[in-house]
Design a protein around this motif. Structure first.
Motif, PDB file in Angstrom:
ATOM      1  N   GLY A  22       0.808  -1.207   0.000  1.00 51.92           N
ATOM      2  CA  GLY A  22       0.000   0.000   0.000  1.00 51.92           C
ATOM      3  C   GLY A  22       0.842   1.258   0.000  1.00 51.92           C
ATOM      4  O   GLY A  22       0.637   2.135  -0.805  1.00 51.92           O
ATOM      5  N   TYR A  23       1.816   1.348   0.895  1.00 49.53           N
ATOM      6  CA  TYR A  23       2.668   2.525   1.013  1.00 49.53           C
ATOM      7  C   TYR A  23       4.120   2.099   0.806  1.00 49.53           C
ATOM      8  O   TYR A  23       4.547   1.085   1.334  1.00 49.53           O
ATOM      9  N   VAL A  24       4.857   2.898   0.065  1.00 41.56           N
ATOM     10  CA  VAL A  24       6.212   2.537  -0.325  1.00 41.56           C
ATOM     11  C   VAL A  24       7.222   3.400   0.420  1.00 41.56           C
ATOM     12  O   VAL A  24       7.034   4.606   0.565  1.00 41.56           O
ATOM     13  N   LYS A  25       8.291   2.772   0.873  1.00 39.68           N
ATOM     14  CA  LYS A  25       9.407   3.493   1.482  1.00 39.68           C
ATOM     15  C   LYS A  25      10.431   3.765   0.385  1.00 39.68           C
ATOM     16  O   LYS A  25      10.832   2.862  -0.342  1.00 39.68           O
ATOM     17  N   ASN A  26      10.841   5.013   0.262  1.00 34.31           N
ATOM     18  CA  ASN A  26      11.838   5.409  -0.718  1.00 34.31           C
ATOM     19  C   ASN A  26      12.602   6.591  -0.124  1.00 34.31           C
ATOM     20  O   ASN A  26      12.064   7.690  -0.065  1.00 34.31           O
ATOM     21  N   TYR A  27      13.817   6.350   0.327  1.00 35.48           N
ATOM     22  CA  TYR A  27      14.514   7.406   1.046  1.00 35.48           C
ATOM     23  C   TYR A  27      16.027   7.255   0.931  1.00 35.48           C
ATOM     24  O   TYR A  27      16.544   6.202   0.577  1.00 35.48           O
ATOM     25  N   SER A  28      16.699   8.353   1.277  1.00 35.68           N
ATOM     26  CA  SER A  28      18.142   8.399   1.430  1.00 35.68           C
ATOM     27  C   SER A  28      18.396   9.067   2.771  1.00 35.68           C
ATOM     28  O   SER A  28      17.849  10.137   3.039  1.00 35.68           O
ATOM     29  N   ALA A  29      19.214   8.436   3.633  1.00 33.34           N
ATOM     30  CA  ALA A  29      19.400   8.969   4.980  1.00 33.34           C
ATOM     31  C   ALA A  29      20.792   8.655   5.505  1.00 33.34           C
ATOM     32  O   ALA A  29      21.436   7.715   5.049  1.00 33.34           O
ATOM     33  N   THR A  30      21.222   9.454   6.470  1.00 38.45           N
ATOM     34  CA  THR A  30      22.429   9.147   7.230  1.00 38.45           C
ATOM     35  C   THR A  30      22.045   9.078   8.700  1.00 38.45           C
ATOM     36  O   THR A  30      21.212   9.850   9.180  1.00 38.45           O
ATOM     37  N   ILE A  31      22.636   8.136   9.374  1.00 36.75           N
ATOM     38  CA  ILE A  31      22.390   7.871  10.792  1.00 36.75           C
ATOM     39  C   ILE A  31      20.874   7.823  11.069  1.00 36.75           C
ATOM     40  O   ILE A  31      20.332   8.609  11.831  1.00 36.75           O
ATOM     41  N   LEU A  32      20.210   6.894  10.429  1.00 34.62           N
ATOM     42  CA  LEU A  32      18.764   6.707  10.576  1.00 34.62           C
ATOM     43  C   LEU A  32      18.502   5.599  11.585  1.00 34.62           C
ATOM     44  O   LEU A  32      18.998   4.482  11.438  1.00 34.62           O
ATOM     45  N   ILE A  33      17.725   5.913  12.619  1.00 30.90           N
ATOM     46  CA  ILE A  33      17.338   4.938  13.636  1.00 30.90           C
ATOM     47  C   ILE A  33      15.811   4.922  13.686  1.00 30.90           C
ATOM     48  O   ILE A  33      15.188   5.947  13.937  1.00 30.90           O
ATOM     49  N   THR A  34      15.220   3.751  13.431  1.00 28.02           N
ATOM     50  CA  THR A  34      13.762   3.629  13.463  1.00 28.02           C
ATOM     51  C   THR A  34      13.360   2.500  14.397  1.00 28.02           C
ATOM     52  O   THR A  34      14.120   1.564  14.635  1.00 28.02           O
ATOM     53  N   SER A  35      12.133   2.605  14.897  1.00 30.89           N
ATOM     54  CA  SER A  35      11.554   1.574  15.741  1.00 30.89           C
ATOM     55  C   SER A  35      10.049   1.584  15.529  1.00 30.89           C
ATOM     56  O   SER A  35       9.444   2.648  15.419  1.00 30.89           O
ATOM     57  N   CYS A  36       9.462   0.394  15.467  1.00 36.27           N
ATOM     58  CA  CYS A  36       8.003   0.297  15.336  1.00 36.27           C
ATOM     59  C   CYS A  36       7.552  -0.995  16.004  1.00 36.27           C
ATOM     60  O   CYS A  36       7.874  -2.083  15.531  1.00 36.27           O
ATOM     61  N   GLN A  37       6.825  -0.846  17.117  1.00 32.03           N
ATOM     62  CA  GLN A  37       6.325  -2.000  17.851  1.00 32.03           C
ATOM     63  C   GLN A  37       4.902  -1.721  18.300  1.00 32.03           C
ATOM     64  O   GLN A  37       4.671  -0.843  19.139  1.00 32.03           O
ATOM     65  N   GLY A  38       3.969  -2.445  17.730  1.00 34.04           N
ATOM     66  CA  GLY A  38       2.566  -2.309  18.124  1.00 34.04           C
ATOM     67  C   GLY A  38       2.007  -0.935  17.844  1.00 34.04           C
ATOM     68  O   GLY A  38       1.813  -0.552  16.692  1.00 34.04           O
ATOM     69  N   ASP A  39       1.772  -0.164  18.917  1.00 35.16           N
ATOM     70  CA  ASP A  39       1.168   1.156  18.751  1.00 35.16           C
ATOM     71  C   ASP A  39       2.181   2.290  18.882  1.00 35.16           C
ATOM     72  O   ASP A  39       1.808   3.457  18.909  1.00 35.16           O
ATOM     73  N   ASP A  40       3.481   1.965  18.983  1.00 33.62           N
ATOM     74  CA  ASP A  40       4.538   2.975  19.111  1.00 33.62           C
ATOM     75  C   ASP A  40       5.480   2.929  17.917  1.00 33.62           C
ATOM     76  O   ASP A  40       5.820   1.845  17.434  1.00 33.62           O
TER      77      ASP A  40
END
Length: 135
Positions: A22-40
């Motif tokens: 449905g939604y596409v990720k398309n990016y360029s980044a430096t020092i990228l930190i992500t987190s996704c758990q449940g509702d956070d």
């Protein structure tokens, strides 16, 4: 003939698998930190350009609010909510701004247990920190 049929079937299978999110990720980044758990979900970066999304799941007794904490040193980031392939702009965060707020979602999201948060930059963004909680 069998090889052509197999190749066509393989191309069709790949196309179907790629179109499922449905939604596409398309990016360029430096020092990228992500987190996704449940509702956070959270995203912190040094530099970012492009589009990134999170899938948040609320519980059945959800109040249908979204807690948003966001800050950005430079650039401009649009924050969208997405459901069923549709995205609606929630907030635009510009360089030097920060937010700490609870957004009450529209009635059309009342029966949605899963929503997407889509972050889309307008050009290059620097030193960003975004946190979300779906209640």
């Amino acid at each position: 003939m069998k090889k052509v049929g197999f190749v066509l079937l393989l191309v069709l299978a790949i196309a179907l698998l790629c179109s499922c999110g449905g939604y596409v990720k398309n990016y360029s980044a430096t020092i990228l930190i992500t987190s996704c758990q449940g509702d956070d979900a959270s995203m912190e970066f040094d530099t970012f350009k492009g589009t990134y999304n999170f899938k948040l799941k609320g519980d059945s007794a959800a109040k249908h609010t979204l807690d948003l904490e966001a800050s950005l040193a430079e650039g401009e980031m649009n924050v969208y909510i997405g459901v069923d392939g549709e995205k609606v702009l929630l907030r635009t965060v510009k360089g030097g701004e920060s937010y700490d707020e609870t957004i009450t979602l529209n009635d059309k999201y009342d029966n949605e247990k899963t929503i997407y948060i889509i972050l889309e930059s307008t050009g290059k963004c620097v030193d960003g920190d975004f946190e979300f909680e779906y209640n």
